[in-house]
Motif scaffolding. Structure first.
Motif, PDB file in Angstrom:
ATOM      1  N   UNK A 194     -17.878  -3.557   5.391  1.00 24.26           N
ATOM      2  CA  UNK A 194     -17.875  -4.637   4.411  1.00 24.26           C
ATOM      3  C   UNK A 194     -18.272  -4.046   3.065  1.00 24.26           C
ATOM      4  N   UNK A 195     -17.563  -4.454   2.006  1.00 19.14           N
ATOM      5  CA  UNK A 195     -17.758  -3.839   0.697  1.00 19.14           C
ATOM      6  C   UNK A 195     -17.896  -4.893  -0.397  1.00 19.14           C
ATOM      7  N   UNK A 251     -14.759   7.240   4.071  1.00 17.55           N
ATOM      8  CA  UNK A 251     -14.782   5.905   4.687  1.00 17.55           C
ATOM      9  C   UNK A 251     -13.381   5.393   4.997  1.00 17.55           C
ATOM     10  N   UNK A 252     -12.408   5.733   4.166  1.00 15.07           N
ATOM     11  CA  UNK A 252     -11.049   5.227   4.380  1.00 15.07           C
ATOM     12  C   UNK A 252     -10.394   5.860   5.601  1.00 15.07           C
ATOM     13  N   UNK A 253     -10.984   6.929   6.104  1.00 15.43           N
ATOM     14  CA  UNK A 253     -10.488   7.577   7.316  1.00 15.43           C
ATOM     15  C   UNK A 253     -11.335   7.221   8.536  1.00 15.43           C
ATOM     16  N   UNK A 299     -11.598  -2.322   6.290  1.00 14.91           N
ATOM     17  CA  UNK A 299     -12.462  -2.306   5.114  1.00 14.91           C
ATOM     18  C   UNK A 299     -12.289  -3.662   4.438  1.00 14.91           C
ATOM     19  N   UNK A 300     -13.365  -4.436   4.457  1.00 17.67           N
ATOM     20  CA  UNK A 300     -13.297  -5.833   4.043  1.00 17.67           C
ATOM     21  C   UNK A 300     -14.047  -6.017   2.725  1.00 17.67           C
ATOM     22  N   UNK A 320      -5.411   6.658   3.473  1.00 17.45           N
ATOM     23  CA  UNK A 320      -6.356   5.945   4.334  1.00 17.45           C
ATOM     24  C   UNK A 320      -5.683   5.247   5.502  1.00 17.45           C
ATOM     25  N   UNK A 321      -6.398   5.172   6.617  1.00 16.40           N
ATOM     26  CA  UNK A 321      -5.875   4.477   7.792  1.00 16.40           C
ATOM     27  C   UNK A 321      -6.391   3.042   7.873  1.00 16.40           C
ATOM     28  N   UNK A 322      -7.405   2.730   7.088  1.00 22.39           N
ATOM     29  CA  UNK A 322      -8.060   1.430   7.189  1.00 22.39           C
ATOM     30  C   UNK A 322      -7.158   0.291   6.715  1.00 22.39           C
ATOM     31  N   UNK A 323      -7.290  -0.846   7.395  1.00 22.23           N
ATOM     32  CA  UNK A 323      -6.675  -2.091   6.927  1.00 22.23           C
ATOM     33  C   UNK A 323      -7.636  -2.643   5.875  1.00 22.23           C
TER      34      UNK A 323
END
Length: 160
Positions: free
Chosen positions: A6-7, A78-80, A85-86, A104-107
């Motif tokens: 969470x960001x 973090x993106x990996x 990532x919200x 990045x792999x994150x949604x």
């Protein structure tokens, strides 16, 4: 292991609140072993500090544990490392997408994107407005919907 980050801007109000609420909901569902949950800020002003007093107070009033929460800044890795990532608002999401680039792999999405009936798209920042009650309600509903979304997408069932 499903990793959720969470960001928000400074990681002392909204994102640690979301981290604590989401962790609580995951625990209640009996899914703790399936999740790694964290929070971070796009800025570095509060790194190493605990959440804002308003965040700690509203979590305590709602019997949500807040132990171990400490501000940190989002880093490229973090993106990996994270699957989701919200961001709490549109600006946070834009910053995350800029950090992620094409690698990045994150949604990456806003928390309120998971609340179909939401009348706003951004969780307001209580650091500036002081509206911790409203923010708690928005984040709580967003976390509930996010957990349902992830469970459906990842094939998890409530164990609680």
């Amino acid at each position: 292991m499903i990793r959720v980050l969470f960001v928000c801007l400074g990681n002392i109000c909204r994102s640690p609140m979301a981290e604590a609420i989401f962790r609580h909901k995951v625990n209640e569902a009996g899914l703790s072993a399936s999740f790694q949950i964290d929070s971070a800020g796009t800025g570095n002003w509060h790194v190493g500090k605990p959440p804002h007093k308003g965040t700690l107070t509203i979590l305590q009033e709602n019997d949500i544990p807040s132990g171990g929460l400490k501000a940190r800044q989002v880093v490229k890795e973090d993106v990996h490392r994270f699957d989701y990532m919200i961001g709490m608002d549109t600006e946070n999401v834009g910053n995350l997408r800029a950090i992620a680039g094409a690698t990045g792999k994150a949604e990456i999405s806003r928390l309120l994107d998971y609340v179909p009936a939401a009348t706003i798209v951004d969780v307001p920042d209580p650091y500036f407005t002081g509206n911790f009650d409203e923010v708690y309600d928005l984040i709580s509903e967003g976390c509930e919907r996010l957990l349902a979304y992830i469970c459906e997408k990842e094939g998890l069932t409530d164990q609680g």
